[in-house]
Design an enzyme around this catalytic site. Structure first.
Site, PDB file in Angstrom:
ATOM      1  N   THR A   8      -3.823  -3.161   4.793  1.00  0.00           N
ATOM      2  CA  THR A   8      -2.663  -4.121   4.253  1.00  0.00           C
ATOM      3  C   THR A   8      -3.191  -5.479   4.651  1.00  0.00           C
ATOM      4  O   THR A   8      -2.968  -6.644   4.412  1.00  0.00           O
ATOM      5  CB  THR A   8      -1.947  -3.629   5.091  1.00  0.00           C
ATOM      6  OG1 THR A   8      -1.558  -3.417   6.111  1.00  0.00           O
ATOM      7  CG2 THR A   8      -1.206  -2.547   4.106  1.00  0.00           C
ATOM      8  N   ALA A  11      -7.174   4.536   7.607  1.00  0.00           N
ATOM      9  CA  ALA A  11      -6.736   4.351   6.616  1.00  0.00           C
ATOM     10  C   ALA A  11      -7.511   4.667   5.325  1.00  0.00           C
ATOM     11  O   ALA A  11      -7.222   4.550   4.161  1.00  0.00           O
ATOM     12  CB  ALA A  11      -6.696   2.195   6.089  1.00  0.00           C
ATOM     13  N   GLU A  41      -5.956  10.895   5.539  1.00  0.00           N
ATOM     14  CA  GLU A  41      -3.972  10.696   5.309  1.00  0.00           C
ATOM     15  C   GLU A  41      -3.686  11.155   4.434  1.00  0.00           C
ATOM     16  O   GLU A  41      -2.578  11.439   4.611  1.00  0.00           O
ATOM     17  CB  GLU A  41      -4.139   8.949   6.348  1.00  0.00           C
ATOM     18  CG  GLU A  41      -4.744   8.597   6.897  1.00  0.00           C
ATOM     19  CD  GLU A  41      -4.342   7.227   7.026  1.00  0.00           C
ATOM     20  OE1 GLU A  41      -4.383   6.939   8.449  1.00  0.00           O
ATOM     21  OE2 GLU A  41      -4.915   6.689   6.816  1.00  0.00           O
TER      22      GLU A  41
END
Length: 420
Positions: free
Chosen positions: A93, A162, A364
């Site tokens: 992000t 991520a 993830e």
């Protein structure tokens, strides 16, 4: 994600609905109801078809009826079933982290040295990136040597986190490899007076018109003709932006989807339980390496299961962590993996975004598939009160918490067994 799944289960108990039915009613739509709370539109939503496929392959409806009959006939042992979905956004992000670099060196014997900005930690990143380079150059992966990540070769690397390792570094390596292939093609066109459409790289052989050369011979020609055989590659994810103050934007390049159907068996006298079976269907786009991706899904699921069932943090009154070692902090072991574990990758659904070979990240996202185990435990406990109450089981759902959940619900009806 855990909180909203708890809410879904709670509402389903109150309305006397199958929790899966309630979840399906609240999926994002295809044409409408497809904007997130941070104002990003959800595109290429696969949840409906993934859920339908997993419902069918796991025999969800038949097993649901069978489990309800089993629970009605057994006062001590209870079984639970849950099917939960995952929609996981892929990207950092913090926009500036969505970049990567790579350096590729080709030697005159046709061997290749590859360096990228990702960290290999057992997840198969180096294998995937090497495969990408091998595919672009059309050589065998055995000809590629990957060196350890070094900021002397690729500076200012982003974290390998991520789930972005293969997306970012694979794309950067692809860029470098394509640069080198284009250079070799241009050289061959000049030497043989032909257009690029007459040059073809395939399985270690380079065809130029009617002539054929090994990749090593082409590399030797490049050196003799003073064509550089090293190249850097760079990639930045397009279209990522997010206003933290406003809480809106497009923080994710795409979404990965998946679902897990899990069945548990609970001993209501002790709170002990076993995961009997897990069916998983997960979306990885056009998989770069199905074997690695299945392994990542399996590992992520088991890790997520441990996070929500046995990995408990306990502090004393002075704030000291008591569960600070393997004697007290319990991670899932091989004995916790269900004997019946079925993992399938979604087929024939390429990532519509321009990722490397239209693949999707896998790391993830399957971690969240472990939520199905926690929900299945709550389903088993709810059967104690004939599914009329939701146990509101805290996470991690240790055997003690499962036992306390049974205790809370066991007094819901005089006909039910009381364990106090």
């Amino acid at each position: 994600m855990v909180a909203i799944e708890q809410i879904m289960d709670h509402i389903a108990r109150e309305l006397q609905l199958d929790p899966l039915e309630l979840r399906k009613r609240n999926y994002y739509g295809k044409q409408d109801r497809n904007v997130t709370h941070y104002h990003q539109q959800v595109e290429d939503n696969l949840l409906d078809e993934i859920t339908a496929q997993l419902e069918n392959s796991s025999d969800y409806a038949a097993r649901r009826s069978e489990i309800q009959a089993f629970n009605a006939a057994n006062r001590v042992m209870k079984r639970g079933l849950a099917l939960t979905p995952v929609k996981f956004g892929i990207s950092f992000t913090s926009s500036f982290l969505n970049q990567a670099g790579a350096l590729i060196l080709i030697y005159t014997d046709g061997t290749v040295q590859l360096n990228h900005g990702g960290t290999e930690m057992g997840q198969g990143l180096n294998t995937k990136v090497a495969q990408i380079v091998a595919e672009v150059l059309q050589i065998d992966i055995s000809q590629i040597q990957i060196t350890a990540t070094d900021t002397g070769k690729v500076p200012n690397t982003s974290p390998t986190a991520a789930s972005s390792g293969a997306d970012l570094n694979g794309k950067a390596a692809q860029d470098a490899a394509q640069t080198l292939r284009d250079r070799l093609t241009e050289m061959l066109c000049k030497l043989h007076q032909c257009g690029p459409e007459r040059v073809n790289f395939s399985n270690g052989i380079v065809r130029v018109g009617e002539q054929h050369f090994t990749f090593a011979q082409v590399c030797q020609q490049a050196w003799l003709n003073q064509v550089p055989l090293s190249a850097t590659g760079y990639y930045r994810v397009p279209g990522i932006h997010y206003d933290r103050n406003a809480g809106r934007g497009t923080p994710f390049y795409y979404f990965a989807y998946g679902a897990a159907c899990c069945e548990v068996l609970v001993d209501t006298f002790t709170g002990e339980y076993r995961l009997l079976r897990a069916d998983i269907l997960h979306d990885v786009g056009a998989s770069l390496n199905p074997a690695i991706d299945i392994g990542q899904v399996e590992g992520g699921f088991v890790q997520g299961m441990g996070w929500l069932t046995c990995e408990e943090l306990v502090w004393n009154d002075q704030g000291k962590l008591l569960t600070d070692g393997p004697a007290s902090y319990k991670i899932p072991a091989v004995s916790d993996v269900p004997a019946d574990l079925r993992v399938t990758l979604v087929e024939n659904r390429k990532n519509p975004q321009q990722t490397v070979f239209h693949s999707k990240a896998v790391g993830e996202p399957p971690f969240m598939l472990g939520i199905a185990v926690w929900c299945a435990l709550q389903d088993a406990i709810a059967s104690v009160a004939d599914y009329r109450q939701h146990p509101l089981l805290d996470a991690p759902a240790t055997p003690e918490r499962v036992f306390w959940g049974v205790q809370r619900l066991s007094g819901a009806d005089d006909d039910l067994p009381r364990l106090d």
